[in-house]
Design a protein around this motif. Structure first.
Motif, PDB file in Angstrom:
ATOM      1  N   GLN A  31       0.829  -1.203   0.000  1.00 62.61           N
ATOM      2  CA  GLN A  31       0.000   0.000   0.000  1.00 62.61           C
ATOM      3  C   GLN A  31       0.867   1.259   0.000  1.00 62.61           C
ATOM      4  O   GLN A  31       0.605   2.204  -0.738  1.00 62.61           O
ATOM      5  N   ILE A  32       1.911   1.266   0.803  1.00 60.63           N
ATOM      6  CA  ILE A  32       2.790   2.429   0.885  1.00 60.63           C
ATOM      7  C   ILE A  32       3.569   2.621  -0.407  1.00 60.63           C
ATOM      8  O   ILE A  32       3.691   3.749  -0.908  1.00 60.63           O
ATOM      9  N   GLN A  34       2.672   1.823  -3.374  1.00 63.87           N
ATOM     10  CA  GLN A  34       1.722   2.356  -4.360  1.00 63.87           C
ATOM     11  C   GLN A  34       1.468   3.848  -4.123  1.00 63.87           C
ATOM     12  O   GLN A  34       1.482   4.643  -5.056  1.00 63.87           O
ATOM     13  N   ILE A  35       1.258   4.237  -2.882  1.00 65.95           N
ATOM     14  CA  ILE A  35       0.993   5.639  -2.549  1.00 65.95           C
ATOM     15  C   ILE A  35       2.168   6.529  -2.958  1.00 65.95           C
ATOM     16  O   ILE A  35       1.981   7.635  -3.452  1.00 65.95           O
ATOM     17  N   GLU A  54       2.342  16.141   1.888  1.00 64.25           N
ATOM     18  CA  GLU A  54       1.151  15.365   1.540  1.00 64.25           C
ATOM     19  C   GLU A  54       1.375  13.874   1.812  1.00 64.25           C
ATOM     20  O   GLU A  54       0.500  13.197   2.362  1.00 64.25           O
ATOM     21  N   GLN A  55       2.544  13.370   1.446  1.00 66.85           N
ATOM     22  CA  GLN A  55       2.852  11.961   1.693  1.00 66.85           C
ATOM     23  C   GLN A  55       2.932  11.673   3.185  1.00 66.85           C
ATOM     24  O   GLN A  55       2.455  10.631   3.646  1.00 66.85           O
ATOM     25  N   HIS A  58      -0.561  11.401   4.537  1.00 64.16           N
ATOM     26  CA  HIS A  58      -1.182  10.152   4.095  1.00 64.16           C
ATOM     27  C   HIS A  58      -0.613   8.966   4.872  1.00 64.16           C
ATOM     28  O   HIS A  58      -1.362   8.086   5.310  1.00 64.16           O
ATOM     29  N   LEU A  59       0.692   8.937   5.056  1.00 67.47           N
ATOM     30  CA  LEU A  59       1.315   7.840   5.805  1.00 67.47           C
ATOM     31  C   LEU A  59       0.884   7.855   7.269  1.00 67.47           C
ATOM     32  O   LEU A  59       0.680   6.794   7.865  1.00 67.47           O
ATOM     33  N   ILE A  62      -2.563   6.231   7.302  1.00 68.53           N
ATOM     34  CA  ILE A  62      -2.527   4.781   7.054  1.00 68.53           C
ATOM     35  C   ILE A  62      -1.958   4.012   8.236  1.00 68.53           C
ATOM     36  O   ILE A  62      -2.478   2.966   8.613  1.00 68.53           O
TER      37      ILE A  62
END
Length: 79
Positions: A31-32, A34-35, A54-55, A58-59, A62
């Motif tokens: 998943q990571i 891909q992100i 932004e990353q 998101h991390l 998740i």
């Protein structure tokens, strides 16, 4: 193999020591990857990658870990 996030001071001219380190659960690897827009985990193993704000957000979402926003954060693969 698993992913690890490392953090350093934004202005590291005087202090370039590690300020934050967090090993990510390997069940999140796909998943990571891909992100972050990488082909696969092996492609990420070529180095450490600077994360954008932004990353990081998101991390944090998740993983359920509040990642620091006052550091330069990098992600890389560890064996």
């Amino acid at each position: 193999m698993h992913l690890c996030i490392s953090g350093f001071l934004l202005e590291s001219s005087e202090d370039d020591s590690l300020k934050f380190e967090h090993d990510l659960d390997s069940s999140l690897n796909d998943q990571i990857v891909q992100i972050l827009g990488h082909k696969n985990l092996n492609a990420m193993a070529e180095g450490e990658w600077l994360l954008t704000d932004e990353q990081i957000a998101h991390l944090s979402e998740i993983t359920g870990v509040a990642l620091p926003t006052d550091l330069k954060l990098f992600i890389g693969v560890e064996a």
